[in-house]
Design a protein around this motif. Structure first.
Motif, PDB file in Angstrom:
ATOM      1  N   LEU A 302       4.626 -80.182 -44.534  1.00  0.00           N
ATOM      2  CA  LEU A 302       4.394 -81.618 -44.629  1.00  0.00           C
ATOM      3  C   LEU A 302       5.728 -82.306 -44.863  1.00  0.00           C
ATOM      4  O   LEU A 302       6.523 -81.876 -45.708  1.00  0.00           O
ATOM      5  CB  LEU A 302       3.445 -81.948 -45.787  1.00  0.00           C
ATOM      6  N   SER A 303       5.973 -83.375 -44.131  1.00  0.00           N
ATOM      7  CA  SER A 303       7.232 -84.093 -44.255  1.00  0.00           C
ATOM      8  C   SER A 303       7.320 -84.815 -45.593  1.00  0.00           C
ATOM      9  O   SER A 303       6.359 -84.849 -46.373  1.00  0.00           O
ATOM     10  CB  SER A 303       7.365 -85.115 -43.125  1.00  0.00           C
ATOM     11  N   GLN A 304       8.457 -85.423 -45.858  1.00  0.00           N
ATOM     12  CA  GLN A 304       8.572 -86.301 -47.013  1.00  0.00           C
ATOM     13  C   GLN A 304       7.599 -87.471 -46.853  1.00  0.00           C
ATOM     14  O   GLN A 304       7.239 -87.862 -45.745  1.00  0.00           O
ATOM     15  CB  GLN A 304      10.000 -86.838 -47.144  1.00  0.00           C
ATOM     16  N   SER A 305       7.178 -88.026 -47.944  1.00  0.00           N
ATOM     17  CA  SER A 305       6.241 -89.136 -47.922  1.00  0.00           C
ATOM     18  C   SER A 305       6.862 -90.333 -47.208  1.00  0.00           C
ATOM     19  O   SER A 305       7.942 -90.806 -47.588  1.00  0.00           O
ATOM     20  CB  SER A 305       5.846 -89.522 -49.349  1.00  0.00           C
ATOM     21  N   ALA A 306       6.201 -90.796 -46.144  1.00  0.00           N
ATOM     22  CA  ALA A 306       6.593 -91.957 -45.337  1.00  0.00           C
ATOM     23  C   ALA A 306       7.846 -91.719 -44.505  1.00  0.00           C
ATOM     24  O   ALA A 306       8.267 -92.615 -43.777  1.00  0.00           O
ATOM     25  CB  ALA A 306       6.779 -93.202 -46.193  1.00  0.00           C
ATOM     26  N   ASN A 307       8.450 -90.537 -44.590  1.00  0.00           N
ATOM     27  CA  ASN A 307       9.627 -90.203 -43.775  1.00  0.00           C
ATOM     28  C   ASN A 307       9.242 -89.044 -42.863  1.00  0.00           C
ATOM     29  O   ASN A 307       9.459 -87.879 -43.189  1.00  0.00           O
ATOM     30  CB  ASN A 307      10.811 -89.825 -44.670  1.00  0.00           C
ATOM     31  N   TYR A 308       8.652 -89.381 -41.709  1.00  0.00           N
ATOM     32  CA  TYR A 308       7.953 -88.386 -40.896  1.00  0.00           C
ATOM     33  C   TYR A 308       8.839 -87.278 -40.350  1.00  0.00           C
ATOM     34  O   TYR A 308       8.359 -86.166 -40.128  1.00  0.00           O
ATOM     35  CB  TYR A 308       7.247 -89.079 -39.725  1.00  0.00           C
ATOM     36  N   GLU A 309      10.085 -87.545 -40.105  1.00  0.00           N
ATOM     37  CA  GLU A 309      10.942 -86.543 -39.481  1.00  0.00           C
ATOM     38  C   GLU A 309      11.904 -85.909 -40.478  1.00  0.00           C
ATOM     39  O   GLU A 309      12.843 -85.210 -40.093  1.00  0.00           O
ATOM     40  CB  GLU A 309      11.701 -87.168 -38.312  1.00  0.00           C
ATOM     41  N   ASN A 310      11.661 -86.132 -41.751  1.00  0.00           N
ATOM     42  CA  ASN A 310      12.530 -85.617 -42.803  1.00  0.00           C
ATOM     43  C   ASN A 310      11.782 -84.553 -43.596  1.00  0.00           C
ATOM     44  O   ASN A 310      10.797 -84.844 -44.275  1.00  0.00           O
ATOM     45  CB  ASN A 310      12.961 -86.766 -43.725  1.00  0.00           C
ATOM     46  N   PHE A 311      12.259 -83.317 -43.491  1.00  0.00           N
ATOM     47  CA  PHE A 311      11.644 -82.213 -44.215  1.00  0.00           C
ATOM     48  C   PHE A 311      12.573 -81.702 -45.314  1.00  0.00           C
ATOM     49  O   PHE A 311      12.533 -80.539 -45.702  1.00  0.00           O
ATOM     50  CB  PHE A 311      11.265 -81.097 -43.245  1.00  0.00           C
ATOM     51  N   GLY A 312      13.413 -82.612 -45.830  1.00  0.00           N
ATOM     52  CA  GLY A 312      14.333 -82.266 -46.896  1.00  0.00           C
ATOM     53  C   GLY A 312      13.641 -82.079 -48.229  1.00  0.00           C
ATOM     54  O   GLY A 312      12.564 -82.622 -48.488  1.00  0.00           O
TER      55      GLY A 312
END
Length: 699
Positions: A302-312
């Protein structure tokens, strides 16, 4: 002998399996049919012949299969995308988008064999596409004839400050009593107006001793595009911790203690090589979710909340960080689909799971994660669909479709087998594609792997689930290969890929189900692979090259014209007409089950007793041109009787549609069934609300 009147006020049982022919104890028996061909059941109980399929366009290469995918930005901007062998074509409102005089296309790397396994999810003007053998891509729309297909980079959309940051010591304490030379290291991240934080910059350092009075370190950087704020972190024993933020491009550190519970994120791309490309995708709680790679078939990201392309992620983790977990179960069953319903529903090849934050109030986060098993049915690869708050999914084995919804009394997801009463429609078949048309009649359209097409009228709150089947072509020889549903003009419109043999050649056509909303008989469209001419009265109808050599039928100003053959892409009518619907003929039919009247006084059951229908009353709505009788046959059969409907129309005026009760004396025939056929051979509407046969029983 005894005379009785039967009454069937509803058809919400749909077509029932022959194996249920003796189950008159079932509630569905009284509303069921033995045959329901090219008709659909209304949620309120009536049955109508379906509208015709309107020809849209031949796919680019009829020798190769293709796939239809919906793209809906809002209620006015809706598209159907033709995914073929390494290309995409765009359709809007039933028309192919052109670039100049040629079809507009987007190049892809997906082959015709791969497009059927594409899984997608849309957010605004972006469609995320997943295939287990390809990197994740996103399709973006800029205009009708301007689309982009790009790999997803899986990093923050905002960049860190460019270049190296500079660190100086305007408050240098060197030479002061107690001075201990200490190296201070800093990184800076940028924050976008959306709140997304970039990866940290390269580090910068300075030597100073901030523990002494007057010690100051100044961190400076170059402003970055799209940044509205910056966050500064300082190293403490190998960990960078938060010391402050600013909207400017410099920050003074006067010995601020780093907050090691708030650290910069580490960049991460879990999908960066073959074997790690995800199989499925969805949205859940403002996160973009992927699941199931070849290397890790039970994993979910699951990506970061509200940052769909950020899996940091950060260390320690923040509530907004990306989330990764795996299903721990007895078997390693690949996750085949995901959908957001009261949590994240995971359908695997062997079981079903719900993922939540632990309670109804908790969102999913790295520290709040709970997996609950909901059963061991197993799901097929075809993606589930949602009807209201109920999920419909296909089981892995048995060609079974189940509904799946939350039950408060059992505190779990439960459902029933929706194919149990129509098992004959699914015997030795699998579901190839399906989609749901909510308006106007709540119908699920299902394409089976042998080219058959069936439909399910489904309304859970009214306990309506009724199957019917559909055929097209001169001998029902059309093969349906795909379906998708998109909103157009206030209705949900199914689009199909139909494989037909035309003039000895195999053709794959995109066709859409025409609207069944019409004000007069001249607007009724009940031909397949058809087109409409509207203009000045003419006898010659052209533009029919897609039906070359085929025998077609037309509805010309409301009058049926049969036995037309397409030659050179044209047909010639006997009389000029201003509005003509022309295409392949379609026959619609219903057949009732064996007559059951319950326990008749003095006779008992009428099942198996000789009987005949002396007269039948039909309650119809906007109907014209129906045949009925005790046996099947064509329009020339002496076992079928046509209802003669002309009333007060002029001799050259089209017969108008009728609503009300019609009485027909069918062919007199003694049999043990008492069932009736009702058929429509012409391109005209038929809606049956109730059947009331007068039955004579033998003793």
């Amino acid at each position: 002998m005894a005379d009785l009147r039967a009454y069937q006020p509803s058809f919400t049982g749909g077509e029932l399996s022959p194996a249920l022919g003796a189950r008159n104890d079932l509630a569905k028996y009284t509303s069921g049919l033995r045959t329901a061909l090219n008709v659909f059941v209304h949620p309120h109980g009536g049955v109508s012949n379906r509208a015709g399929f309107e020809f849209v366009h031949e796919i680019r290469d009829s020798a190769k299969s293709a796939r239809l995918i919906k793209f809906q930005f809002n209620t006015e901007q809706t598209y159907v995308l033709e995914f073929g062998h390494t290309y995409i074509r765009i359709f809007r409102d039933g028309g192919l988008i052109l670039s100049g005089a040629i079809p507009y296309e987007v190049a892809t790397t997906y082959t015709s064999a791969e497009v059927k396994d594409l899984v997608f999810v849309q957010e605004a003007d972006v469609l995320y596409l997943c295939h287990v053998d390809h990197p994740v891509r996103k399709l973006g729309r800029l205009a009708d004839d301007n689309w982009t297909l790009t790999p997803v980079e899986f990093k923050p959309l905002i960049n860190a400050p460019a270049g190296a940051i500079t660190v100086t010591a305007p408050g240098n304490t060197a030479g002061k009593t107690g001075y201990v030379a200490t190296t201070y290291r800093y990184v800076v991240s940028a924050v976008a107006d959306s709140g997304e934080e970039s990866l940290p910059s390269a580090s910068g350092s300075v030597v100073n001793d901030l523990s002494l009075q007057g010690g100051i370190n100044r961190v400076a950087w170059t402003a970055g595009p799209k940044a509205v704020r910056y966050i500064v972190y300082r190293n403490d024993n190998g960990v960078y911790g938060y010391i402050g933020g600013t909207t400017g491009v410099s920050f003074d550190d006067e010995n601020i203690t780093p907050d090691l519970s708030d650290t910069p994120q580490s960049g991460r791309n879990p999908f960066n090589e073959a074997g790690s490309y995800p199989r499925c995708v969805t949205f859940i709680e403002q996160r973009l979710a992927f699941a199931s790679t070849k290397n890790d078939p039970q994993a979910v990201w699951l990506s970061q909340s509200a940052n769909y392309e950020n899996f940091g992620v950060s260390s320690p983790a923040k509530a907004s960080d990306a989330v990764t977990f795996r299903i721990r179960a007895r078997q390693v069953n690949e996750i085949r689909s995901m959908i957001s319903v009261r949590g994240l529903l995971l359908l695997t090849s062997g079981s079903e799971w719900i993922v939540t934050g632990g309670s109804a109030a908790d969102a999913i986060s790295p520290s709040a994660l709970k997996l609950d098993n909901q059963g061991y049915r197993g799901a097929a690869r075809v993606q589930p669909i949602v009807v209201g708050n109920t999920v419909l999914f296909a089981q892995r084995l048995g060609s079974v479709i189940r509904d799946f919804s939350y039950d408060y009394t059992q505190d779990s997801y439960v459902g029933k087998d929706l194919t149990i009463l129509a098992r004959h429609l699914f015997k030795d078949r699998e579901i190839a594609a399906w989609d749901y048309a909510q308006a106007p009649d709540s119908i699920v359209w299902v394409v089976l792997d042998d080219g058959a097409l069936v439909s399910l009228t489904y309304m859970k709150e009214q306990d309506v689930w009724a199957w019917t089947r559909h055929e097209s072509g001169a001998h029902g020889d059309a093969h349906f290969e795909d379906v998708t549903v998109i909103e157009e003009n206030g209705e949900d419109v199914p689009y199909f890929i139909v494989r037909r043999t035309i003039n000895g050649q195999t053709k794959r056509y995109i066709e859409r189900l025409h609207s069944r909303s019409f004000s007069g008989v001249e607007d009724a469209f009940f031909v397949d692979c058809g087109l409409t001419y509207s203009g000045a009265p003419t006898q010659t109808i052209s533009g029919l090259s897609h039906l070359e050599g085929q025998q077609v039928v037309a509805l010309a100003d409301g009058n049926v014209v049969r036995n037309l053959t397409v030659t050179g892409g044209t047909v010639r009518l006997q009389n000029a007409a201003a509005k003509v619907h022309i295409g392949l003929p379609m026959t619609a039919a219903i057949e009732t089950l064996d007559l059951d009247l319950g326990q008749v006084q003095g006779l008992g059951t009428v099942q198996g007793r000789a009987k005949t229908v002396s007269e039948v009353t039909m309650r119809v709505e906007n109907t014209r041109g129906i045949f009925t009788g005790p046996e099947d046959g064509d329009r020339n059969s002496d076992k079928l009787v046509e209802y003669k409907q002309r009333r007060d129309e002029a001799w050259n005026e089209a017969i108008q549609l009728y609503t009300g009760d019609v009485r027909i004396t069918p062919y007199w025939d003694w049999n043990n069934s008492g069932s009736l056929w009702v058929k429509q051979f012409d391109p005209l509407p038929m809606t049956i609300l109730a059947l009331m046969p007068d039955v004579t029983l033998g003793r």
